[in-house]
Design a protein around this motif. Structure first.
Motif, PDB file in Angstrom:
ATOM      1  N   PRO A 169       0.831  -1.205   0.000  1.00  0.00           N
ATOM      2  CA  PRO A 169       0.000   0.000   0.000  1.00  0.00           C
ATOM      3  C   PRO A 169       0.868   1.260   0.000  1.00  0.00           C
ATOM      4  O   PRO A 169       1.888   1.327   0.685  1.00  0.00           O
ATOM      5  CB  PRO A 169      -0.794  -0.105   1.310  1.00  0.00           C
ATOM      6  N   VAL A 170       0.470   2.244  -0.769  1.00  0.00           N
ATOM      7  CA  VAL A 170       1.145   3.536  -0.768  1.00  0.00           C
ATOM      8  C   VAL A 170       0.102   4.603  -1.070  1.00  0.00           C
ATOM      9  O   VAL A 170      -0.759   4.416  -1.927  1.00  0.00           O
ATOM     10  CB  VAL A 170       2.309   3.571  -1.791  1.00  0.00           C
ATOM     11  N   LEU A 171       0.162   5.702  -0.352  1.00  0.00           N
ATOM     12  CA  LEU A 171      -0.768   6.808  -0.589  1.00  0.00           C
ATOM     13  C   LEU A 171      -0.014   7.921  -1.324  1.00  0.00           C
ATOM     14  O   LEU A 171       0.337   7.764  -2.466  1.00  0.00           O
ATOM     15  CB  LEU A 171      -1.376   7.272   0.733  1.00  0.00           C
ATOM     16  N   TRP A 172       0.263   9.033  -0.660  1.00  0.00           N
ATOM     17  CA  TRP A 172       0.932  10.143  -1.355  1.00  0.00           C
ATOM     18  C   TRP A 172       1.506  11.106  -0.340  1.00  0.00           C
ATOM     19  O   TRP A 172       1.190  11.056   0.855  1.00  0.00           O
ATOM     20  CB  TRP A 172      -0.055  10.880  -2.262  1.00  0.00           C
ATOM     21  N   SER A 173       2.369  11.995  -0.811  1.00  0.00           N
ATOM     22  CA  SER A 173       2.935  13.063   0.021  1.00  0.00           C
ATOM     23  C   SER A 173       2.287  14.402  -0.279  1.00  0.00           C
ATOM     24  O   SER A 173       2.095  15.224   0.611  1.00  0.00           O
ATOM     25  CB  SER A 173       4.452  13.178  -0.221  1.00  0.00           C
ATOM     26  N   VAL A 174       2.007  14.634  -1.572  1.00  0.00           N
ATOM     27  CA  VAL A 174       1.345  15.883  -1.991  1.00  0.00           C
ATOM     28  C   VAL A 174       0.338  15.543  -3.091  1.00  0.00           C
ATOM     29  O   VAL A 174       0.473  14.542  -3.796  1.00  0.00           O
ATOM     30  CB  VAL A 174       2.357  16.934  -2.512  1.00  0.00           C
ATOM     31  N   TRP A 175      -0.660  16.399  -3.227  1.00  0.00           N
ATOM     32  CA  TRP A 175      -1.648  16.230  -4.290  1.00  0.00           C
ATOM     33  C   TRP A 175      -1.935  17.567  -4.934  1.00  0.00           C
ATOM     34  O   TRP A 175      -1.487  18.606  -4.457  1.00  0.00           O
ATOM     35  CB  TRP A 175      -2.920  15.583  -3.769  1.00  0.00           C
ATOM     36  N   GLY A 176      -2.668  17.519  -6.025  1.00  0.00           N
ATOM     37  CA  GLY A 176      -2.939  18.752  -6.752  1.00  0.00           C
ATOM     38  C   GLY A 176      -4.363  19.233  -6.653  1.00  0.00           C
ATOM     39  O   GLY A 176      -4.699  20.252  -7.266  1.00  0.00           O
ATOM     40  N   ARG A 177      -5.210  18.525  -5.892  1.00  0.00           N
ATOM     41  CA  ARG A 177      -6.643  18.839  -5.842  1.00  0.00           C
ATOM     42  C   ARG A 177      -7.184  19.053  -7.261  1.00  0.00           C
ATOM     43  O   ARG A 177      -7.918  20.004  -7.545  1.00  0.00           O
ATOM     44  CB  ARG A 177      -6.928  20.059  -4.964  1.00  0.00           C
ATOM     45  N   ASP A 178      -6.806  18.140  -8.119  1.00  0.00           N
ATOM     46  CA  ASP A 178      -7.136  18.278  -9.537  1.00  0.00           C
ATOM     47  C   ASP A 178      -8.468  17.635  -9.897  1.00  0.00           C
ATOM     48  O   ASP A 178      -8.809  17.546 -11.079  1.00  0.00           O
ATOM     49  CB  ASP A 178      -6.017  17.663 -10.389  1.00  0.00           C
ATOM     50  N   TRP A 179      -9.215  17.208  -8.910  1.00  0.00           N
ATOM     51  CA  TRP A 179     -10.508  16.564  -9.166  1.00  0.00           C
ATOM     52  C   TRP A 179     -11.676  17.531  -9.063  1.00  0.00           C
ATOM     53  O   TRP A 179     -12.825  17.151  -9.263  1.00  0.00           O
ATOM     54  CB  TRP A 179     -10.715  15.422  -8.174  1.00  0.00           C
ATOM     55  N   THR A 180     -11.417  18.786  -8.765  1.00  0.00           N
ATOM     56  CA  THR A 180     -12.478  19.756  -8.517  1.00  0.00           C
ATOM     57  C   THR A 180     -12.878  20.485  -9.802  1.00  0.00           C
ATOM     58  O   THR A 180     -12.107  20.584 -10.759  1.00  0.00           O
ATOM     59  CB  THR A 180     -12.031  20.796  -7.479  1.00  0.00           C
ATOM     60  N   ALA A 181     -14.100  21.001  -9.792  1.00  0.00           N
ATOM     61  CA  ALA A 181     -14.633  21.692 -10.976  1.00  0.00           C
ATOM     62  C   ALA A 181     -13.875  22.976 -11.280  1.00  0.00           C
ATOM     63  O   ALA A 181     -13.813  23.407 -12.435  1.00  0.00           O
ATOM     64  CB  ALA A 181     -16.112  21.980 -10.771  1.00  0.00           C
ATOM     65  N   ASP A 182     -13.288  23.604 -10.264  1.00  0.00           N
ATOM     66  CA  ASP A 182     -12.597  24.871 -10.480  1.00  0.00           C
ATOM     67  C   ASP A 182     -11.079  24.708 -10.633  1.00  0.00           C
ATOM     68  O   ASP A 182     -10.338  25.688 -10.615  1.00  0.00           O
ATOM     69  CB  ASP A 182     -12.907  25.852  -9.351  1.00  0.00           C
ATOM     70  N   ALA A 183     -10.617  23.478 -10.787  1.00  0.00           N
ATOM     71  CA  ALA A 183      -9.185  23.250 -10.949  1.00  0.00           C
ATOM     72  C   ALA A 183      -8.695  23.844 -12.270  1.00  0.00           C
ATOM     73  O   ALA A 183      -9.359  23.754 -13.303  1.00  0.00           O
ATOM     74  CB  ALA A 183      -8.875  21.760 -10.911  1.00  0.00           C
ATOM     75  N   THR A 184      -7.531  24.463 -12.222  1.00  0.00           N
ATOM     76  CA  THR A 184      -6.854  24.968 -13.413  1.00  0.00           C
ATOM     77  C   THR A 184      -5.413  24.475 -13.374  1.00  0.00           C
ATOM     78  O   THR A 184      -4.937  23.998 -12.337  1.00  0.00           O
ATOM     79  CB  THR A 184      -6.844  26.502 -13.449  1.00  0.00           C
ATOM     80  N   ALA A 185      -4.723  24.608 -14.479  1.00  0.00           N
ATOM     81  CA  ALA A 185      -3.320  24.208 -14.481  1.00  0.00           C
ATOM     82  C   ALA A 185      -2.548  24.973 -13.407  1.00  0.00           C
ATOM     83  O   ALA A 185      -1.699  24.402 -12.703  1.00  0.00           O
ATOM     84  CB  ALA A 185      -2.714  24.454 -15.859  1.00  0.00           C
ATOM     85  N   ALA A 186      -2.854  26.257 -13.263  1.00  0.00           N
ATOM     86  CA  ALA A 186      -2.155  27.076 -12.263  1.00  0.00           C
ATOM     87  C   ALA A 186      -2.480  26.624 -10.846  1.00  0.00           C
ATOM     88  O   ALA A 186      -1.602  26.567  -9.976  1.00  0.00           O
ATOM     89  CB  ALA A 186      -2.524  28.543 -12.451  1.00  0.00           C
ATOM     90  N   SER A 187      -3.755  26.285 -10.586  1.00  0.00           N
ATOM     91  CA  SER A 187      -4.128  25.877  -9.230  1.00  0.00           C
ATOM     92  C   SER A 187      -3.516  24.524  -8.880  1.00  0.00           C
ATOM     93  O   SER A 187      -3.090  24.303  -7.742  1.00  0.00           O
ATOM     94  CB  SER A 187      -5.649  25.820  -9.078  1.00  0.00           C
ATOM     95  N   VAL A 188      -3.466  23.609  -9.848  1.00  0.00           N
ATOM     96  CA  VAL A 188      -2.861  22.300  -9.607  1.00  0.00           C
ATOM     97  C   VAL A 188      -1.375  22.459  -9.294  1.00  0.00           C
ATOM     98  O   VAL A 188      -0.853  21.883  -8.321  1.00  0.00           O
ATOM     99  CB  VAL A 188      -3.064  21.369 -10.816  1.00  0.00           C
TER     100      VAL A 188
END
Length: 249
Positions: A169-188
């Motif tokens: 099992p492995v999770l993560w250290s950082v994420w981009g919150r890239d699953w949201t409707a308001d995600a942009t390349a800059a926000s990710v």
């Protein structure tokens, strides 16, 4: 009579506590979802590895509407990654799963479906994860090494299933919150960048099947700048298999 009565009451108390104990065994390991405790107490689960390397990972595919664009972008950047694929999606798009592997990327399993583990179901978790791992082996020609549970919720049942299937099992250290409707390349890029360090494992998504429609485009747009930032800091970018994550003790 009093001894017998006391024993009966004690047995009754134990029986009454069993559902509570079972629920605790199911849900307590899921506390690993919390970033602080995970990093401090379970660095291998947080995907912390070689400080000169960043692991790039994608969840929720394979998706014929979006995954090919990620494969082309990664090829253009000269980067390989780990794709955590869903078993049911891989069964529908096995050729795409095989292409991911053929283009030098690593396939991990994200379980059979993207369901939430509301109730304990150890047999179901083992059955589904074994089926998903078998799909990876058929598509990639090699056995899966890594398992990332949907939503990052590693319940006791899922942990047991991973052990039974020989998966790490492995999770993560950082994420981009890239699953949201308001995600942009800059926000990710900004969200990943806030916690990005050498040795980190980055969680992104190559599909919007379980996210806001079209949000994968924000992730795709962020990739060149993310890779460039890592390289500017002297960090190689690649899959978990090259990340040097130490086995959990």
């Amino acid at each position: 009579m009093s001894d017998a009565g006391g024993a009966a009451r004690g047995a009754g108390a134990v029986l009454a506590a069993l559902p509570v104990l079972g629920a605790a065994a199911h849900i307590v390991p899921a506390g690993a979802w919390l970033d602080g405790p995970r990093r401090a107490l379970m660095p291998s689960l947080a995907g912390l590895g070689d400080p000169h390397h960043v692991a790039l990972t994608f969840d929720d595919g394979p998706d014929p509407a979006s995954t090919p664009a990620f494969l082309d972008a990664l090829e253009g950047l000269g980067v390989r990654a780990t794709f955590f694929v869903l078993g049911e999606r891989l069964a529908r798009h096995r050729a795409l799963g095989a292409e991911i592997a053929a283009r030098g990327h690593e396939l991990g399993t994200h379980g059979w479906t993207h369901g939430r583990p509301w109730w304990p179901d150890p047999r179901g978790e083992i059955r589904g994860l074994r089926r998903a791992a078998h799909g990876v082996r058929e598509a990639a020609g090699t056995s899966a090494v890594w398992y990332r549970p949907p939503y990052g919720v590693l319940t006791g049942d899922r942990l047991l299933a991973a052990r039974r299937c020989g998966l790490r099992p492995v999770l993560w250290s950082v994420w981009g919150r890239d699953w949201t409707a308001d995600a942009t390349a800059a926000s990710v890029l900004h969200t990943v960048g806030r916690g990005l360090t050498g040795g980190a494992t980055v969680l992104l998504h190559d599909s919007d099947r379980h996210s806001a429609p079209g949000c994968w485009r924000a992730t795709l747009g962020a990739l060149p700048a993310l890779v460039a930032r890592c390289r500017e800091r002297g960090w190689a970018v690649g899959p978990l298999g090259e990340h040097g994550v130490r086995p959990a003790r």
